[in-house]
Design an enzyme around this catalytic site. Sequence first.
Site, PDB file in Angstrom:
ATOM      1  N   GLU A   1       0.845  -1.185   0.000  1.00 17.32           N
ATOM      2  CA  GLU A   1       0.000   0.000   0.000  1.00 17.32           C
ATOM      3  C   GLU A   1       0.882   1.236   0.000  1.00 17.32           C
ATOM      4  O   GLU A   1       1.889   1.282   0.722  1.00 17.32           O
ATOM      5  CB  GLU A   1      -0.902   0.024   1.232  1.00 17.32           C
ATOM      6  CG  GLU A   1      -1.887  -1.124   1.336  1.00 17.32           C
ATOM      7  CD  GLU A   1      -2.722  -1.025   2.601  1.00 17.32           C
ATOM      8  OE1 GLU A   1      -3.715  -0.280   2.590  1.00 17.32           O
ATOM      9  OE2 GLU A   1      -2.363  -1.675   3.593  1.00 17.32           O
TER      10      GLU A   1
ATOM     11  N   ASP B   1      -3.184  -7.312  10.899  1.00 17.58           N
ATOM     12  CA  ASP B   1      -4.071  -6.559  10.019  1.00 17.58           C
ATOM     13  C   ASP B   1      -4.130  -7.148   8.612  1.00 17.58           C
ATOM     14  O   ASP B   1      -5.180  -7.123   7.963  1.00 17.58           O
ATOM     15  CB  ASP B   1      -3.609  -5.095   9.950  1.00 17.58           C
ATOM     16  CG  ASP B   1      -4.556  -4.228   9.139  1.00 17.58           C
ATOM     17  OD1 ASP B   1      -5.772  -4.287   9.379  1.00 17.58           O
ATOM     18  OD2 ASP B   1      -4.073  -3.495   8.255  1.00 17.58           O
TER      19      ASP B   1
ATOM     20  N   HIS C   1      -5.682 -11.751   5.057  1.00 14.53           N
ATOM     21  CA  HIS C   1      -5.591 -11.568   3.608  1.00 14.53           C
ATOM     22  C   HIS C   1      -4.496 -12.427   2.970  1.00 14.53           C
ATOM     23  O   HIS C   1      -4.732 -13.135   1.984  1.00 14.53           O
ATOM     24  CB  HIS C   1      -5.359 -10.098   3.267  1.00 14.53           C
ATOM     25  CG  HIS C   1      -6.426  -9.190   3.780  1.00 14.53           C
ATOM     26  ND1 HIS C   1      -7.744  -9.302   3.399  1.00 14.53           N
ATOM     27  CD2 HIS C   1      -6.379  -8.150   4.654  1.00 14.53           C
ATOM     28  CE1 HIS C   1      -8.467  -8.372   4.004  1.00 14.53           C
ATOM     29  NE2 HIS C   1      -7.658  -7.671   4.771  1.00 14.53           N
TER      30      HIS C   1
ATOM     31  N   LYS D   1       2.890  -0.842   4.477  1.00 12.73           N
ATOM     32  CA  LYS D   1       2.315   0.473   4.203  1.00 12.73           C
ATOM     33  C   LYS D   1       3.421   1.441   3.807  1.00 12.73           C
ATOM     34  O   LYS D   1       4.587   1.243   4.128  1.00 12.73           O
ATOM     35  CB  LYS D   1       1.566   0.995   5.434  1.00 12.73           C
ATOM     36  CG  LYS D   1       0.259   0.244   5.711  1.00 12.73           C
ATOM     37  CD  LYS D   1      -0.534   0.906   6.800  1.00 12.73           C
ATOM     38  CE  LYS D   1      -1.901   0.259   6.979  1.00 12.73           C
ATOM     39  NZ  LYS D   1      -2.770   0.415   5.791  1.00 12.73           N
TER      40      LYS D   1
END
Length: 288
Positions: free
Chosen positions: A16, A35, A40, A140
Amino acid sequence: IWNRRYVDHVQITVSESLGVEGRGAYYEEAGALRDVVQNHMLQLLSLVAMEPPVAFDADAVRDEKVKVLRSVRPIELAEVGRATVRGQYAAGSVGGQPVVGYRQEAGVASGSSTETYVALRLLVDNWRWADVPFYLRAGKRLGKRVTEIALHFKPLPHPLFDTSAMSLRQPNSLVLRIQPDEGIALRFASKVPGQGVAMRDVAMDFRYGTAFGHESPEAYERLLLDAMRGDATLFTRHDEVEAQWAFVDPISGAWREDRVPLARYAAGGWGPAEGDALMQGDHRWSKP
């Protein structure tokens, strides 16, 4: 060819370009391992590594996914420092715009050790995938937003042409793009037209949006529609969730004990150097 005889290794990337976007307090409690990886990434791994189901229905698909998750070799305490990487983004630049580091985000402690980047090397102990390393990375504030699975095939036993160029030393690969541009690409070396023998990496590229003239529905659109239809195929079952946590919990515990140092990386790059060092032999992370 979707097996250990032809596949050298598999890479799964969930990156991301965004930061925590005002969710600093939540991320302090969760971190990237919980997370993204626990749900995922392990779901992507189970889908790409599972055996063909006997039918395309919820029970048959989820049965095969559970078999894969139960076949993932646990990362022992003695191995956690060599098979896992945790990192946290510092200040940098994304898309030409300066951004602050994670510790400067609202709701984040000034000395936070919460990871925003995770890289793992794991093995699936079954007949299809024995000894084939699976590399997972998620983070991230990386270079771009992309989710993809890349199956890298084994190199030729005796290459006939000059492979001195770095790109040609990489194996052929089949790349499944999940987002943002859904599609499939086959990457291989091809002869450059003209006299002489010069080789270059090329790709046969299929994109859903280009082929069908419109993009696929958004993830939450599909989720809500499946829920209304009562189609549970893409929903996790309790034994899937238990198998995912059984793999992740020991890693999380080792990290809480600081058995793996927290690496720092500049926002806008592709993570810390430790993530690159995780790759074994001639393996290199693909460039999405």
